[in-house]
Design a protein around this motif. Structure first.
Motif, PDB file in Angstrom:
ATOM      1  N   UNK A  45       0.843  -1.115  -0.003  1.00 37.15           N
ATOM      2  CA  UNK A  45       0.106   0.154  -0.041  1.00 37.15           C
ATOM      3  C   UNK A  45       0.892   1.376   0.120  1.00 37.15           C
ATOM      4  N   UNK A  46       0.304   2.057  -0.876  1.00 36.40           N
ATOM      5  CA  UNK A  46       1.399   3.276  -0.882  1.00 36.40           C
ATOM      6  C   UNK A  46       0.722   4.497  -0.259  1.00 36.40           C
ATOM      7  N   UNK A  47       1.497   5.563   0.579  1.00 38.99           N
ATOM      8  CA  UNK A  47       0.681   6.826   1.235  1.00 38.99           C
ATOM      9  C   UNK A  47       1.923   7.732   0.930  1.00 38.99           C
ATOM     10  N   UNK A  93       7.395   9.494   0.108  1.00 33.92           N
ATOM     11  CA  UNK A  93       6.332   8.509   0.148  1.00 33.92           C
ATOM     12  C   UNK A  93       6.602   7.574   1.343  1.00 33.92           C
ATOM     13  N   UNK A  94       5.630   7.015   1.692  1.00 33.89           N
ATOM     14  CA  UNK A  94       5.861   5.857   2.816  1.00 33.89           C
ATOM     15  C   UNK A  94       5.090   4.583   2.380  1.00 33.89           C
ATOM     16  N   UNK A  95       5.713   3.632   2.148  1.00 37.78           N
ATOM     17  CA  UNK A  95       5.019   2.479   1.634  1.00 37.78           C
ATOM     18  C   UNK A  95       4.897   1.210   2.719  1.00 37.78           C
ATOM     19  N   UNK A  96       3.925   0.569   2.642  1.00 33.56           N
ATOM     20  CA  UNK A  96       3.472  -0.706   3.530  1.00 33.56           C
ATOM     21  C   UNK A  96       3.706  -1.637   2.687  1.00 33.56           C
ATOM     22  N   UNK A  97       4.527  -2.774   3.093  1.00 32.40           N
ATOM     23  CA  UNK A  97       5.051  -4.103   2.597  1.00 32.40           C
ATOM     24  C   UNK A  97       4.198  -5.020   3.685  1.00 32.40           C
ATOM     25  N   UNK A  98       3.437  -5.851   3.038  1.00 33.23           N
ATOM     26  CA  UNK A  98       2.537  -6.855   3.860  1.00 33.23           C
ATOM     27  C   UNK A  98       3.093  -8.260   3.380  1.00 33.23           C
ATOM     28  N   UNK A  99       3.636  -9.009   4.214  1.00 28.90           N
ATOM     29  CA  UNK A  99       3.967 -10.615   3.920  1.00 28.90           C
ATOM     30  C   UNK A  99       3.097 -11.468   4.727  1.00 28.90           C
TER      31      UNK A  99
END
Length: 503
Positions: free
Chosen positions: A249-251, A427-433
């Protein structure tokens, strides 16, 4: 020379790893323009790899369980084994990239070789290509990993000139006799190291007493948070398999800063409150109860000094926060997280965790192995949420501008979900594993993250603007011929989330 001995924390990551829990960190990077030629990328590595010698070294286990493994030069090092080249089938969507990344991240690194891989991925739609990189946690922590990646990137579209690298010849492997002597000397090394610490302490006794009092107090706080009460049983804990799902997800970093300015707190408070809200919504979608649910969250904290940035090995401490998943109101949820994080910082929990991890440098390997596995398997925490600060300026690889980094945190045994964040260039990006079977609805969780952040923004009176995944036309022109590409409708416009009743 028998090679550099692993530290206690680096060894712990090896001890935690098994056939299903792979202890590598990673990142998926998207770039503007056409992909560089594979041979050109190899040339960049050949010119710069000497700056990180660990990437030519492999592990060598001791002949007796009295010592830790050592780093030794790999006599069979082959750069093309580690730097790999592949492509996405048409249409080359981000969903296809996520599936490819998940498969690569689900493969354990070969301990008979240097513990890293770097994949060049062509064919990403919208005038883009991608890179998927992974490195074992025993080699780097998240902050050091950012520095290692930037060694391969440039701060300007024109690659900085690099002098020819010095010739490299692997040092001979130590003989079994040399390793045996080192293993037998291991138990004798600890008292000598402790004696050196005591001798240094005598020079400044007042500081030692103060540091000792703070360290012991913090260690007790961390131990109380970790072991006094285990994390609740949730869908985010259980036996995992070797396969993974990956989403992101990008923010806008400016949006998160605006939220924390309006609500009072830090960007990390916004992140943790967002995760708490996302898990709240996700559990409800699954039909799970949320009343009274508080999830214990391991929050890594870098203790790497500025002078150590770019150095290999782990310089990480830990805090255990409690996420108020039960709370439905975003403003209340944020206030709870903010106050709790402020109290944790005052408690010295991170200092205490650092003391406990440093004690691993003096622990016998067998005891360290048992303690590492116990910490990872007894549901001391429910999930990991880590936030890695990246550079706030554009980076380039062979003239192609980096658009987005999506970080990856490893799943420990009994952990089905991990959350990593990285900020970069506004930007601040979430990486979900997630585990492939237990987190079958990871895409739904990603939508819950968007919904939770939107709730916080509404509470703060902020309107979110999700950054576009596509390159701007001027970015394609920055790198010259190699980065130029077609401009079409797929390269314009802002990214839009899909509505399915979650957002």
């Amino acid at each position: 020379m028998v090679g550099e001995r692993l530290g206690g924390l680096d060894t712990a990551f090896l001890q935690i790893e098994n056939e299903n829990a792979h202890m590598h960190i990673g990142v998926v990077l998207t770039f503007a323009g056409e992909a560089p030629r594979y041979d050109d990328l190899i040339e960049v590595f050949e010119r710069r790899l000497h700056l990180v010698p660990r990437y030519r070294q492999r592990l060598l286990a001791p002949p007796l369980p009295l010592d830790r493994p050592r780093w030794v030069d790999d006599p069979h090092f082959n750069l093309r084994f580690h730097v790999r080249h592949t492509g996405l089938p048409a249409p080359g969507s981000e969903e296809q990239l996520k599936e490819l990344a998940a498969r690569i991240l689900g493969q354990r690194l070969d301990r008979e070789r240097p513990l890293w891989e770097f994949w060049l991925v062509e064919g990403l739609e919208g005038n883009r290509f991608a890179v998927i990189a992974k490195t074992h946690h025993a080699v780097v922590d998240g902050v050091s990993g950012v520095d290692v990646v930037t060694l391969l990137l440039d701060a300007t579209p024109e690659p900085s000139p690099t002098p020819p690298p010095p010739p490299w010849l692997p040092r001979p492997l130590p003989s079994r006799a040399e390793l045996l002597v080192e293993s037998l000397a291991g138990p004798l090394r600890t008292p000598l190291e402790l004696a050196k610490v005591a001798q240094r302490s005598l020079a400044h006794p007042e500081e030692v007493v103060s540091d000792l009092r703070r360290g012991i107090g913090g260690a007790l706080e961390f131990a109380r948070a970790a072991f006094l009460r285990g994390g609740p049983r949730t869908p985010y804990n259980g036996k995992i398999g070797p396969h993974r799902r990956f989403d992101w997800v990008r923010f806008s970093l400016a949006d998160l800063r605006a939220i924390k300015a309006r609500l009072g707190g830090t960007v990390n408070d916004v992140v943790l409150a967002c995760v708490a809200g996302a898990l709240h919504h996700h559990l409800l979608v699954r039909g799970e109860r949320v009343e009274g649910v508080e999830l214990k969250t391991l929050v890594p904290v870098s203790v790497r000094a500025d002078v150590e940035r770019g150095a290999l090995g782990n310089r990480v401490s830990l805090m255990i926060a409690t996420l108020p998943v039960w709370c439905a109101d975003p403003a209340t949820r944020f206030a709870i997280v903010r106050d709790q994080m402020a109290a944790l910082k005052e408690s010295g929990q991170a200092v205490g965790a650092k003391v406990l991890t440093e004690l691993g440098d003096f622990a016998p390997p067998t005891i360290l192995a048992q303690a590492s596995r116990l910490f990872a398997t007894q549901r001391v925490f429910n999930l990991v949420v880590t936030n890695v600060p990246g550079p706030q300026f554009p980076l380039y690889m062979l003239g192609r501008r980096l658009i987005d980094p999506f970080p990856v945190v490893p799943l420990a045994p009994d952990q089905t979900l991990g959350v990593a964040l990285m900020s970069y260039d506004g930007r601040i990006n979430f990486g979900l594993i997630g585990d492939y079977d237990r987190m079958w609805d990871l895409r739904t969780l990603a939508r819950c993250v968007r919904r939770s952040m939107a709730e916080l923004a509404e509470a703060a009176g902020i309107e979110l603007e999700e950054p576009s995944p596509y390159p701007r036309p001027e970015w394609l022109a920055e790198g010259g011929e190699g980065a130029e590409a077609k401009t079409g409708s797929e390269g314009r416009g802002a990214a839009r989330g899909t509505s399915d009743g979650i957002g």
